[in-house]
Motif scaffolding. Structure first.
Motif, PDB file in Angstrom:
ATOM      1  N   ARG A  65      11.629  -6.675   4.983  1.00  0.00           N
ATOM      2  CA  ARG A  65      10.620  -5.703   5.403  1.00  0.00           C
ATOM      3  C   ARG A  65      10.476  -4.596   4.356  1.00  0.00           C
ATOM      4  O   ARG A  65       9.363  -4.161   4.050  1.00  0.00           O
ATOM      5  N   GLU A  66      11.581  -4.151   3.810  1.00  0.00           N
ATOM      6  CA  GLU A  66      11.530  -3.098   2.794  1.00  0.00           C
ATOM      7  C   GLU A  66      10.737  -3.558   1.568  1.00  0.00           C
ATOM      8  O   GLU A  66       9.919  -2.811   1.017  1.00  0.00           O
ATOM      9  N   ILE A  67      10.977  -4.786   1.140  1.00  0.00           N
ATOM     10  CA  ILE A  67      10.259  -5.322  -0.019  1.00  0.00           C
ATOM     11  C   ILE A  67       8.755  -5.376   0.251  1.00  0.00           C
ATOM     12  O   ILE A  67       7.940  -4.932  -0.556  1.00  0.00           O
ATOM     13  N   VAL A  68       8.394  -5.889   1.417  1.00  0.00           N
ATOM     14  CA  VAL A  68       6.982  -6.068   1.755  1.00  0.00           C
ATOM     15  C   VAL A  68       6.279  -4.730   1.941  1.00  0.00           C
ATOM     16  O   VAL A  68       5.207  -4.476   1.364  1.00  0.00           O
ATOM     17  N   GLU A  69       6.870  -3.844   2.731  1.00  0.00           N
ATOM     18  CA  GLU A  69       6.156  -2.629   3.123  1.00  0.00           C
ATOM     19  C   GLU A  69       6.111  -1.569   2.023  1.00  0.00           C
ATOM     20  O   GLU A  69       5.137  -0.816   1.926  1.00  0.00           O
ATOM     21  N   VAL A  70       7.137  -1.476   1.204  1.00  0.00           N
ATOM     22  CA  VAL A  70       7.073  -0.541   0.081  1.00  0.00           C
ATOM     23  C   VAL A  70       5.971  -0.981  -0.884  1.00  0.00           C
ATOM     24  O   VAL A  70       5.184  -0.164  -1.380  1.00  0.00           O
ATOM     25  N   GLY A  71       5.892  -2.267  -1.139  1.00  0.00           N
ATOM     26  CA  GLY A  71       4.827  -2.788  -1.986  1.00  0.00           C
ATOM     27  C   GLY A  71       3.455  -2.568  -1.379  1.00  0.00           C
ATOM     28  O   GLY A  71       2.496  -2.222  -2.087  1.00  0.00           O
ATOM     29  N   ASN A  72       3.346  -2.747  -0.074  1.00  0.00           N
ATOM     30  CA  ASN A  72       2.070  -2.515   0.604  1.00  0.00           C
ATOM     31  C   ASN A  72       1.604  -1.071   0.437  1.00  0.00           C
ATOM     32  O   ASN A  72       0.426  -0.807   0.168  1.00  0.00           O
ATOM     33  N   ALA A  73       2.532  -0.130   0.623  1.00  0.00           N
ATOM     34  CA  ALA A  73       2.171   1.290   0.515  1.00  0.00           C
ATOM     35  C   ALA A  73       1.680   1.619  -0.891  1.00  0.00           C
ATOM     36  O   ALA A  73       0.688   2.348  -1.070  1.00  0.00           O
ATOM     37  N   GLN A  74       2.354   1.095  -1.872  1.00  0.00           N
ATOM     38  CA  GLN A  74       1.964   1.361  -3.257  1.00  0.00           C
ATOM     39  C   GLN A  74       0.572   0.808  -3.554  1.00  0.00           C
ATOM     40  O   GLN A  74      -0.263   1.481  -4.169  1.00  0.00           O
ATOM     41  N   LEU A  75       0.317  -0.409  -3.089  1.00  0.00           N
ATOM     42  CA  LEU A  75      -0.975  -1.033  -3.335  1.00  0.00           C
ATOM     43  C   LEU A  75      -2.084  -0.347  -2.532  1.00  0.00           C
ATOM     44  O   LEU A  75      -3.210  -0.182  -3.000  1.00  0.00           O
ATOM     45  N   ALA A  76      -1.747   0.072  -1.316  1.00  0.00           N
ATOM     46  CA  ALA A  76      -2.738   0.734  -0.459  1.00  0.00           C
ATOM     47  C   ALA A  76      -3.241   2.030  -1.080  1.00  0.00           C
ATOM     48  O   ALA A  76      -4.399   2.422  -0.879  1.00  0.00           O
ATOM     49  N   ALA A  77      -2.381   2.704  -1.837  1.00  0.00           N
ATOM     50  CA  ALA A  77      -2.764   3.977  -2.438  1.00  0.00           C
ATOM     51  C   ALA A  77      -3.921   3.835  -3.426  1.00  0.00           C
ATOM     52  O   ALA A  77      -4.648   4.802  -3.674  1.00  0.00           O
ATOM     53  N   THR A  78      -4.095   2.657  -3.983  1.00  0.00           N
ATOM     54  CA  THR A  78      -5.163   2.460  -4.969  1.00  0.00           C
ATOM     55  C   THR A  78      -6.362   1.683  -4.421  1.00  0.00           C
ATOM     56  O   THR A  78      -7.366   1.533  -5.125  1.00  0.00           O
ATOM     57  N   HIS A  79      -6.256   1.204  -3.187  1.00  0.00           N
ATOM     58  CA  HIS A  79      -7.342   0.390  -2.638  1.00  0.00           C
ATOM     59  C   HIS A  79      -7.858   0.886  -1.295  1.00  0.00           C
ATOM     60  O   HIS A  79      -8.824   0.330  -0.773  1.00  0.00           O
ATOM     61  N   ARG A  80      -7.244   1.894  -0.720  1.00  0.00           N
ATOM     62  CA  ARG A  80      -7.619   2.318   0.635  1.00  0.00           C
ATOM     63  C   ARG A  80      -9.062   2.806   0.702  1.00  0.00           C
ATOM     64  O   ARG A  80      -9.619   3.345  -0.257  1.00  0.00           O
ATOM     65  N   THR A  81      -9.661   2.586   1.869  1.00  0.00           N
ATOM     66  CA  THR A  81     -11.009   3.075   2.139  1.00  0.00           C
ATOM     67  C   THR A  81     -10.929   4.193   3.167  1.00  0.00           C
ATOM     68  O   THR A  81      -9.875   4.448   3.755  1.00  0.00           O
ATOM     69  N   ASP A  82     -12.048   4.847   3.407  1.00  0.00           N
ATOM     70  CA  ASP A  82     -12.072   5.887   4.434  1.00  0.00           C
ATOM     71  C   ASP A  82     -11.725   5.319   5.801  1.00  0.00           C
ATOM     72  O   ASP A  82     -11.031   5.967   6.598  1.00  0.00           O
ATOM     73  N   ASP A  83     -12.186   4.110   6.082  1.00  0.00           N
ATOM     74  CA  ASP A  83     -11.874   3.475   7.362  1.00  0.00           C
ATOM     75  C   ASP A  83     -10.370   3.216   7.501  1.00  0.00           C
ATOM     76  O   ASP A  83      -9.804   3.353   8.593  1.00  0.00           O
TER      77      ASP A  83
END
Length: 239
Positions: free
Chosen positions: A102-120
């Motif tokens: 879970r740590e591997i998956v979710e830390v990576g998700n947070a990092q990637l989300a920071a550059t791709h997130r939308t207003d929604d």
């Protein structure tokens, strides 16, 4: 395509059908060749092809309908979740290893989300945080927590990230309950959990990859504290 002469013809036929789907670039909804044609192509009997198709349908790669042709299907998170659940149960994977993954998956998700997130995406995360502030029991907390992390995975704009977390959720359900009870048992509060999610959201909102990854890692360190607590199996709920 070469004929099949090795053992386990059904498995070999299933592999050959997958190769055919890939080779012909068949996509969701495209029709598979008729059973008799596949049997002739692979030099096996029609019953073997039917068994192979049944196996592929069971894992979501094909879709069968009575009286209609078999079509290609795209497996969803539910199919992967079933496989993961069987794997965890079959080899008795420990909660510690689930936490590591879970740590591997979710830390990576947070990092990637920071550059791709939308207003929604940001709205969905904020809504989940707001829900956390008003929960009345641990089940409502788990639901809000799942919603927040699901929103982070969607914000990655990567289908595989979202698929993996969705598939992990049934496996992680027991882990979440154990972590929460252990966290409360060590004196941890709901407020600190909420603030950890706020930190993740703020970093993602600011498009700060490093801070987002660090904030998620800090939050999952809270989970590790709960996991390692001696009374992590007792149910609790405390604000």
């Amino acid at each position: 395509m070469s004929s099949l002469r090795r053992s386990s013809l059904t498995e070999q036929a299933a592999e050959a059908i997958v190769e055919l789907i890939d080779g012909r670039r068949l996509r969701d909804g495209d029709a598979l060749p008729p059973t008799s044609e596949l049997a002739e192509m692979l030099d096996v009997s029609v019953p073997v092809i039917r068994e192979a198709i049944a196996g592929l349908a069971a894992i979501g790669l094909l879709k069968r309908q009575q009286g209609r042709e078999t079509t290609v299907s795209v497996p969803g998170s539910s199919h992967l979740a079933q496989l993961l659940s069987l794997r965890v149960a079959g080899v008795e994977i420990e909660d510690e290893r689930l936490q590591q993954f879970r740590e591997i998956v979710e830390v990576g998700n947070a990092q990637l989300a920071a550059t791709h997130r939308t207003d929604d995406d940001l709205i969905a995360m904020q809504t989940a945080v707001d829900q956390m502030r008003t929960v009345r029991d641990s089940e409502e907390l788990h639901a809000a927590d799942v919603a927040f992390h699901a929103a982070v995975s969607r914000a990655t704009a990567n289908d595989l990230c979202e698929l993996t977390l969705e598939a992990l959720e049934p496996v992680l359900r027991r882990l979440r309950r154990r972590v929460w009870s252990g966290w409360v048992g060590t004196g941890g509060s709901l407020d600190s959990i909420v603030e950890a999610h706020v930190s993740i959201l703020d970093a993602i909102r600011q498009e700060d990859e490093r801070s987002a990854a660090r904030a998620m890692a800090d939050h999952l360190a809270q989970a590790r504290t709960g996991l390692e607590a001696p009374d992590a199996t007792r149910p609790h709920f405390s604000k």
